[in-house]
Design an enzyme around this catalytic site. Sequence first.
Site, PDB file in Angstrom:
ATOM      1  N   ASN A  29     -22.986 -31.780  92.699  1.00 18.26           N
ATOM      2  CA  ASN A  29     -23.478 -32.894  93.501  1.00 18.26           C
ATOM      3  C   ASN A  29     -24.342 -33.775  92.609  1.00 18.26           C
ATOM      4  O   ASN A  29     -25.332 -33.306  92.054  1.00 18.26           O
ATOM      5  CB  ASN A  29     -24.305 -32.352  94.681  1.00 18.26           C
ATOM      6  CG  ASN A  29     -25.029 -33.433  95.470  1.00 18.26           C
ATOM      7  OD1 ASN A  29     -26.063 -33.193  96.065  1.00 18.26           O
ATOM      8  ND2 ASN A  29     -24.479 -34.634  95.497  1.00 18.26           N
ATOM      9  N   GLY A  30     -23.952 -35.041  92.471  1.00 21.74           N
ATOM     10  CA  GLY A  30     -24.732 -35.957  91.643  1.00 21.74           C
ATOM     11  C   GLY A  30     -23.820 -36.775  90.767  1.00 21.74           C
ATOM     12  O   GLY A  30     -22.614 -36.867  91.007  1.00 21.74           O
TER      13      GLY A  30
END
Length: 504
Positions: free
Chosen positions: A142-143
């Site tokens: 995530n990111g």
Amino acid sequence: MTRILLQGVPGVADRTHEVQSLTTDHCPRIPYQEDPKLKEECGVVAIHGHPDAARQAYLGLYALQHRGQESAGIATADGTRLANIKGMGLVSEIFTDDVLQKLPGSMAIGHTRYSTTGDSALLNAQPIRVDSTKGLIAIAHNGNLVNLGNVRARLERAGAYFQTTSDSEIIVQLIAHSRAGTLVDAIADSLSQVEGAFSIVMMTRDRIFAARDPRGFRPLSMGRIRNTDGPDTIVFASETCAFDLLRADYERDVLPGELVMVTEDGVTSRQYSTGVPQTSCIFEHVYFARPDSRIYGRWVQESRDQMGRQLARESHVPSDVIVPVPDSGVTAAIGYAEQCGVPFRFGLIRNHYVGRTFIEPEQRVRDFGVKLKLNPVRNLLEGKRVILIDDSIIRGTTSRKIVRMVRGAGAKEVHLRISCPPTISPCFYGVDTPSKRDLIAANKTIEEIRQFIEADSLAYLSLDGMTKACDGGEGTGFCVACYTGNYPTQWVDVEDILPAAASV
Ligand code: SF4
């Protein structure tokens, strides 16, 4: 039908496969493109030490579905094998009972995705499973990495062959090319070479890893399911709301710059990076995270309530009713109404069954997209001075439709209050924002925006008010770059932050 990709599934050759979707596919559907909100990139989950790890990961992803609806995947391991199934669509569409049964093992990682880097193809769905020099590794991320070009080019010169265009695979390739002696050292080595936002979970045949980038841009928490007849199950999730469905107790956040490893011998941890100031994404508190989650050590509900109260202190005007733009404006509106003593009413009703797609109407009508989603409650609005509470204005067009809708339902005055400062710059850390030329607040003054959206008055929460509301005295360091244009990392795409050539 939903297309899914199977890798390493016992008794099944690697292939793409079609499963019957739970949604109705006999109706012609077109993409629902009216959604004005910014999109989060992903949610991740990891399970260690549960006899039905795949189903636990499924439940975790189900709770994190708001963080990405484009694709989802679950990888499991049983000590010797590492299977991976991923597909396009919602978690419940991909993971039917039959599909979950193809994923054996007591360990799992899962991912739900709305992509910001890499195209939308099934191959770029996660977890990504790579057979590397360090063995089979699955990763869910995530990111968004920001020094992507440099690292990718360097790896390709060193002979790396990329299976996907997703930046998450760069981390695996760095691990594969690391000269460190042990896998955990190689992971720490690779994480210290990339810059940007990453909360990741990784799995080998017999271990789970969880890590956050040194600045802690994205949330990641660790929980525990207590087992009376054996070792506890350790779980990780982007948001703690996933723990409730898993009946896991929240234990702690994974710290910025921390790498946690879980094996059958227990949990160990190391700081692979220290001394970097924390810059956690404040927009998680403003909009992305669910109010029933606790992130960066603070309940999101509490932050939003305080944002509403502070907004009332800063910019209240005489009014008869406080109306949230549902759903994300609700908690701030409750705080606002309590602070100013004006009644809170659900004057706009949201149709929760409008999802990613809708059946094409025979006749298109003006503002149809917003009308599909929201409908005014005329008897609550007629003749009233209304304060509308929302959490952001991105392009301004949707806000104008909502203001018109409320006025069309008979409101005497419509005042719009926004529970964060004007969004003036794009995000490079995992949030899909339009470029600067499409952000209305980057190109117009607040008075010009008020005129554009046709409100009687418009006010935003101050930067100071927002950070105090989200900090709660806990000293959290926040990224506020989309409100200030000051980015906490060095590298950004200069093209995207140049001033707009023309106003919106
Ligand atoms: S730029 Fe905005 S959305 Fe992106 S990480 Fe920073 S605060 Fe969050």
